[in-house]
Design an enzyme around this catalytic site. Structure first.
Site, PDB file in Angstrom:
ATOM      1  N   SER A 221      40.392  43.364  48.210  1.00 28.12           N
ATOM      2  CA  SER A 221      40.665  43.746  49.592  1.00 28.12           C
ATOM      3  C   SER A 221      39.970  45.072  49.926  1.00 28.12           C
ATOM      4  O   SER A 221      38.754  45.181  49.760  1.00 28.12           O
ATOM      5  CB  SER A 221      42.179  43.807  49.805  1.00 28.12           C
ATOM      6  N   ASP A 442      40.640  33.256  54.552  1.00 25.68           N
ATOM      7  CA  ASP A 442      41.351  34.516  54.376  1.00 25.68           C
ATOM      8  C   ASP A 442      41.540  35.177  55.739  1.00 25.68           C
ATOM      9  O   ASP A 442      40.587  35.338  56.500  1.00 25.68           O
ATOM     10  CB  ASP A 442      40.541  35.415  53.447  1.00 25.68           C
ATOM     11  N   HIS A 470      44.811  35.531  50.206  1.00 26.82           N
ATOM     12  CA  HIS A 470      44.109  36.805  50.085  1.00 26.82           C
ATOM     13  C   HIS A 470      44.226  37.277  48.638  1.00 26.82           C
ATOM     14  O   HIS A 470      45.300  37.625  48.167  1.00 26.82           O
ATOM     15  CB  HIS A 470      44.769  37.814  51.031  1.00 26.82           C
TER      16      HIS A 470
END
Length: 560
Positions: A221, A442, A470
């Site tokens: 991320s 995502d 994710h």
């Protein structure tokens, strides 16, 4: 955007004393002194499994001092580290340090080190020293950035994120302003240095303190953006680098949050369609449209009658945003949704909130760091009229997240330190090949960002999964993990996709996910360009079945 909790509850803060700021001292960097952790873990977001074949005392903790300001290294702050030592002897079999970061910004990486070490295969895990760190301001690093009592910040029910008039909007904007002022009054000496660039330089200081010529890195991320900035600043110090759930380098940060509004709305529709397919159990309607009607009717009712006096529409938004990160919670959330709508039973909804949304001191610390970094990294609109215009426009097409996302980030409109200029990411012939991993649906880090970074780092390769969770690596996808393990072990990447693969990948993805012709297009739009597509396309993990109820590991599933 790091979605766990909402916006501001109130302000009661101390102003930092004049003189030398607490937590910053004049001291040179020292090598870390490793000691047993004694049961210490990071923020508690993970519940890390034990590491097979490694004694408990191989989990070690230390700290390293880094400059507060790299332009003036006379004052330092402290970063907390955790290391899971490998068992391979130094030399050819030992592959060095694997530094890990779960994202945020604001998430602790120390528990992630333990999790990664546990999930690497036996023939590989012992060849790395897996090291996690709390970035500046986070967790057990010092100083720890806190701006407000969590009891005041998360006092529920909070005002509805979706304002019905200018008065309600003004209340929410004032709360965002007060939070920004609170952070500035306490941390005016620290906030100028809370940037991704400084965190990347902190990573290099960790590398140096560990005595490594190059550092291997696994980032999820926001950790992908941190890794990309590190690769730009220190291309000759990168070993193997894995970036999973890739932040779009183009929209740092206001624009990337606007993009999230669309993809989170699309992922919420995925959840509603899944619920409709299991209408025999949930009885909320046989179509996505019918379930969506039930959803917004529930939200309206909670505005007037908060569940348990505590869970209103804003708390509902926070809770169901978790479902945009991971489908593992869909059975639990659909069951709670159904119980409330069909039976008026708020118990499962309240239980799901307690289980999946954090409102403690660690959560407030994480939120404060999130804002400190994103508000400082890049320029944000300072005219609230720009925010109102953009959110009003986006809410009409993506109502699920637009306003809640806006209020989560709204303190940046009033932040005491104006945003700077993001590091310009660039390729470099000294960079080794980089492995990119991405779920095509995502919500937090849309697929186009991975395609864009694939194009920027020309020696990189992209492995995609036809799913929406994710954080893909080490989450049970054998096709993805096989490529990950080969790369970590031997530095071997998949062959690049042929130019003709672009439209084939797009059509295959549309057929698999039912997105053909629906007008969303975001997940596959960039793939229409010849030669810019995933190099390897893996089937996603199967969707959950209604009998399953599992909490999501949110330390990976946050950020963007």
């Amino acid at each position: 955007m790091k979605r766990v909790i909402g916006v501001i509850g109130g302000v009661s803060l101390l102003v930092a004393a004049l003189g030398a700021p607490q937590g910053a001292v004049a001291q040179r960097r020292d090598e870390p002194v490793w000691k047993p952790c004694g049961g210490q873990h990071g923020t508690g977001i993970f519940e890390p499994p034990a590491v097979p074949g490694r004694a408990a005392n191989t989990e070690e903790c230390a700290s390293v001092r880094v400059p507060l300001d790299y332009g003036d290294p006379s004052r330092t702050i402290s970063l907390a580290l955790t290391r899971i030592r490998g068992t391979a002897a130094p030399g050819r079999d030992h592959l060095g340090v694997l530094l890990v970061n779960p994202g945020g910004p604001g998430a602790s990486g120390r528990d992630l080190a333990r999790r990664v070490a546990a999930q690497l295969p036996p023939g590989l895990s012992g060849r790395f020293d897996v090291v996690g760190f709390d970035p500046r301001g986070v967790g057990r690093s010092r100083p720890v950035l806190r701006c407000m009592s969590p009891g005041k910040l998360y006092d529920a029910p909070r005002p509805d994120y979706v304002p019905r008039d200018r008065r309600e909007e003004s209340v929410l904007a004032d709360r965002a302003r007060r939070y920004a002022e609170a952070c500035g009054s306490r941390w005016n000496w620290l906030l100028p240095y809370m940037t991704t660039e400084n965190s990347a330089r902190d990573m290099d200081a960790i590398r140096e303190a560990l005595g490594e010529r190059r550092i291997n890195y696994l980032g999820y991320s926001y950790g992908t953006y941190l890794g990309a900035v590190y690769a730009t600043l220190f291309p000759d110090r990168v070993g193997r680098m894995v970036l999973d759930s890739v932040v779009d380098p183009k929209g740092i940060w206001y624009e990337s949050n606007l993009a999230q509004n669309v993809t989170f709305d699309r992922r919420h529709q995925d959840f509603l369609r899944w619920t409709a397919r299991h209408n025999d159990l949930y009885r909320l309607g046989p179509t996505q449209k019918a379930v969506s009607f039930a959803w917004y009717a529930m939200r309206d009712r909670l505005r007037d009658h908060p569940a348990g006096g505590r869970l209103g529409p804003s708390e509902l938004d926070d809770l169901y945003t978790v479902a945009g990160y991971s489908d593992l919670v869909w059975p639990q959330f659909a069951k709670a949704f159904s119980a409330y709508v069909r039976k008026g039973d708020a118990g499962p909804l309240l239980a799901a909130y307690r289980r999946n949304v954090e409102t403690d001191a660690a959560a407030e610390n994480s939120y404060a760091v999130y804002l400190a970094v994103q508000c400082r990294d890049a320029a944000w609109p300072r005219d609230w009229g720009v925010w109102r215009r953009d959110m009003t426009r986006m809410h009409s097409r993506a109502p699920f997240l637009t306003w809640s996302n806006a209020w989560y980030n709204a303190p940046c409109a009033f932040w005491p330190q104006r945003g700077g200029t993001p590091v310009g990411l660039r390729d470099d012939p000294r960079l080794p090949p980089i492995l990119l991993i991405q779920a095509e649906r995502d919500a937090a880090t849309p697929y186009d960002g991975a395609l864009r970074l694939r194009r920027l780092f020309t020696a990189s390769r992209l492995v995609s999964a036809t799913s929406g969770n994710h954080g893909v690596a080490l989450d049970g996808n054998a096709c993805v993990d096989r490529r990950l393990f080969a790369y970590l072990r031997d530095g071997v990447l998949p062959a690049p996709a042929p130019p003709a693969a672009s439209d084939d990948a797009r059509r295959a993805g549309a057929a698999r996910t039912g997105t053909a012709g629906n007008g969303t297009g975001s997940a596959y739009g960039a793939a229409r360009r010849p030669g810019i597509a995933a190099d390897v396309r893996c089937a996603g993990n199967p969707e959950p079945v209604p009998a399953e109820e599992r909490p999501v590991a949110r330390a990976i599933a946050m950020g963007g």
